[in-house]
Scaffold this motif. Sequence first.
Motif, PDB file in Angstrom:
ATOM      1  N   ASP A   6      -4.473  22.665  11.653  1.00 31.62           N
ATOM      2  CA  ASP A   6      -3.896  21.324  11.841  1.00 31.62           C
ATOM      3  C   ASP A   6      -4.695  20.239  11.114  1.00 31.62           C
ATOM      4  O   ASP A   6      -4.983  19.171  11.662  1.00 31.62           O
ATOM      5  CB  ASP A   6      -3.809  21.001  13.341  1.00 31.62           C
ATOM      6  N   LEU A   7      -5.041  20.508   9.861  1.00 30.43           N
ATOM      7  CA  LEU A   7      -5.880  19.598   9.086  1.00 30.43           C
ATOM      8  C   LEU A   7      -5.065  18.411   8.574  1.00 30.43           C
ATOM      9  O   LEU A   7      -3.990  18.580   7.987  1.00 30.43           O
ATOM     10  CB  LEU A   7      -6.503  20.349   7.911  1.00 30.43           C
ATOM     11  N   LYS A   8      -5.616  17.218   8.793  1.00 28.13           N
ATOM     12  CA  LYS A   8      -4.942  15.994   8.362  1.00 28.13           C
ATOM     13  C   LYS A   8      -5.940  15.070   7.652  1.00 28.13           C
ATOM     14  O   LYS A   8      -7.123  15.031   8.002  1.00 28.13           O
ATOM     15  CB  LYS A   8      -4.344  15.235   9.554  1.00 28.13           C
ATOM     16  N   LYS A   9      -5.426  14.344   6.666  1.00 27.48           N
ATOM     17  CA  LYS A   9      -6.242  13.327   6.002  1.00 27.48           C
ATOM     18  C   LYS A   9      -5.394  12.095   5.753  1.00 27.48           C
ATOM     19  O   LYS A   9      -4.390  12.143   5.045  1.00 27.48           O
ATOM     20  CB  LYS A   9      -6.806  13.845   4.679  1.00 27.48           C
ATOM     21  N   LYS A  10      -5.842  10.990   6.342  1.00 25.07           N
ATOM     22  CA  LYS A  10      -5.104   9.723   6.246  1.00 25.07           C
ATOM     23  C   LYS A  10      -5.808   8.787   5.275  1.00 25.07           C
ATOM     24  O   LYS A  10      -7.030   8.660   5.292  1.00 25.07           O
ATOM     25  CB  LYS A  10      -4.988   9.081   7.624  1.00 25.07           C
ATOM     26  N   PHE A  11      -5.024   8.148   4.418  1.00 26.06           N
ATOM     27  CA  PHE A  11      -5.529   7.149   3.490  1.00 26.06           C
ATOM     28  C   PHE A  11      -4.751   5.847   3.676  1.00 26.06           C
ATOM     29  O   PHE A  11      -3.708   5.810   4.342  1.00 26.06           O
ATOM     30  CB  PHE A  11      -5.371   7.610   2.043  1.00 26.06           C
ATOM     31  N   VAL A  12      -5.274   4.811   3.065  1.00 26.31           N
ATOM     32  CA  VAL A  12      -4.586   3.509   3.040  1.00 26.31           C
ATOM     33  C   VAL A  12      -4.319   3.143   1.589  1.00 26.31           C
ATOM     34  O   VAL A  12      -5.182   3.301   0.728  1.00 26.31           O
ATOM     35  CB  VAL A  12      -5.432   2.405   3.715  1.00 26.31           C
ATOM     36  N   ARG A  13      -3.121   2.670   1.294  1.00 25.17           N
ATOM     37  CA  ARG A  13      -2.785   2.257  -0.070  1.00 25.17           C
ATOM     38  C   ARG A  13      -2.094   0.896  -0.041  1.00 25.17           C
ATOM     39  O   ARG A  13      -1.494   0.506   0.971  1.00 25.17           O
ATOM     40  CB  ARG A  13      -1.875   3.290  -0.727  1.00 25.17           C
ATOM     41  N   PHE A  14      -2.201   0.205  -1.166  1.00 26.45           N
ATOM     42  CA  PHE A  14      -1.524  -1.083  -1.318  1.00 26.45           C
ATOM     43  C   PHE A  14      -0.111  -0.838  -1.836  1.00 26.45           C
ATOM     44  O   PHE A  14       0.086  -0.139  -2.836  1.00 26.45           O
ATOM     45  CB  PHE A  14      -2.281  -1.986  -2.291  1.00 26.45           C
ATOM     46  N   ILE A  15       0.875  -1.419  -1.170  1.00 26.21           N
ATOM     47  CA  ILE A  15       2.271  -1.297  -1.613  1.00 26.21           C
ATOM     48  C   ILE A  15       2.798  -2.625  -2.168  1.00 26.21           C
ATOM     49  O   ILE A  15       3.851  -2.671  -2.797  1.00 26.21           O
ATOM     50  CB  ILE A  15       3.182  -0.805  -0.472  1.00 26.21           C
ATOM     51  N   ALA A  16       2.046  -3.678  -1.937  1.00 25.54           N
ATOM     52  CA  ALA A  16       2.373  -5.004  -2.484  1.00 25.54           C
ATOM     53  C   ALA A  16       1.105  -5.849  -2.340  1.00 25.54           C
ATOM     54  O   ALA A  16       0.124  -5.433  -1.723  1.00 25.54           O
ATOM     55  CB  ALA A  16       3.535  -5.641  -1.741  1.00 25.54           C
ATOM     56  N   LYS A  17       1.115  -7.013  -2.938  1.00 29.27           N
ATOM     57  CA  LYS A  17      -0.049  -7.880  -2.853  1.00 29.27           C
ATOM     58  C   LYS A  17      -0.373  -8.192  -1.394  1.00 29.27           C
ATOM     59  O   LYS A  17       0.475  -8.668  -0.631  1.00 29.27           O
ATOM     60  CB  LYS A  17       0.219  -9.180  -3.621  1.00 29.27           C
ATOM     61  N   ASN A  18      -1.605  -7.882  -1.012  1.00 28.05           N
ATOM     62  CA  ASN A  18      -2.090  -8.116   0.345  1.00 28.05           C
ATOM     63  C   ASN A  18      -1.331  -7.337   1.422  1.00 28.05           C
ATOM     64  O   ASN A  18      -1.403  -7.679   2.610  1.00 28.05           O
ATOM     65  CB  ASN A  18      -2.048  -9.617   0.689  1.00 28.05           C
ATOM     66  N   LYS A  19      -0.599  -6.307   1.008  1.00 28.53           N
ATOM     67  CA  LYS A  19       0.133  -5.505   1.985  1.00 28.53           C
ATOM     68  C   LYS A  19      -0.271  -4.038   1.823  1.00 28.53           C
ATOM     69  O   LYS A  19      -0.154  -3.475   0.748  1.00 28.53           O
ATOM     70  CB  LYS A  19       1.648  -5.655   1.802  1.00 28.53           C
ATOM     71  N   ARG A  20      -0.741  -3.471   2.924  1.00 32.10           N
ATOM     72  CA  ARG A  20      -1.200  -2.091   2.881  1.00 32.10           C
ATOM     73  C   ARG A  20      -0.396  -1.232   3.848  1.00 32.10           C
ATOM     74  O   ARG A  20       0.198  -1.743   4.801  1.00 32.10           O
ATOM     75  CB  ARG A  20      -2.678  -2.011   3.244  1.00 32.10           C
ATOM     76  N   GLU A  21      -0.429   0.083   3.588  1.00 33.16           N
ATOM     77  CA  GLU A  21       0.185   1.020   4.518  1.00 33.16           C
ATOM     78  C   GLU A  21      -0.659   2.286   4.600  1.00 33.16           C
ATOM     79  O   GLU A  21      -1.350   2.642   3.645  1.00 33.16           O
ATOM     80  CB  GLU A  21       1.612   1.388   4.093  1.00 33.16           C
TER      81      GLU A  21
END
Length: 250
Positions: A6-21
């Motif tokens: 059950d290995l998971k790796k979460k990242f954060v990315r920018f989808i617009a200026k000053n907006k991350r997901e």
Amino acid sequence: MLKVKDLKKKFVRFIAKNKREEFYADNGISFEVNDGEILGILGPNGAGKTTLLRMIAGILESTSGSIAFDSMNYKDNEIEIKKSIAYLSGNTKIYNYLSTYELLEMCGDIYGVDKDLLEKRIKDISKRFEMDDFLYNRIENLSTGQTQRVNIARCLIHDPKYYILDEATSGLDIISSQIILDFIKEEKKKGKTILYSTHYMEEAENICDRVIMINKGVVIKEGTPDEVKKDTKTSNLRDAFFKLIGGKHE
């Protein structure tokens, strides 16, 4: 034996200026690999293969899940585990100003290989990978195929039990690729555990005992190459993959 659960790796990315997901590069991957087995990890670029292998190699910390090498985990046995691992990616960088011999000698020293044994291993490995002609040449002067052979060679110097190989033959000529594939088959016969990630489906079909197919961070199929082809009613792993994702290819 290697067990991944059950290995998971979460990242954060920018989808617009000053907006991350937040997103998961790998999301709940589980499998086991036995001693003396080659497990192929297959999928396109961006599927999550490299992230998965970097977590297994202890280079990247997982968000959740577990990794066990012969019942040992990284929290309690990190040094012991890493001494038993060889990790290689297609773009692993090595010291250009060193000669092939100097690099192998340095790697042997790092892993604490006895000096007399180290000399023998360098000699044997050089012959095995046809490196005698450039053993004392600086790495910056080697071809791409020669450099990758050196990369594989430095993985052998401490006689690891586990090989984690990520796109090891990517971009190589046919001779260098075959040398590396032959090496993988030989190490399997010695009882080594091998994870082999590639997007070359034909290559995996040739050498892997079992495969897991990954797409968008999840496992979409697992089994022997013959089982995967039979279940998908296809004649090769490439067609099987496209059938599983509902896509088309030329």
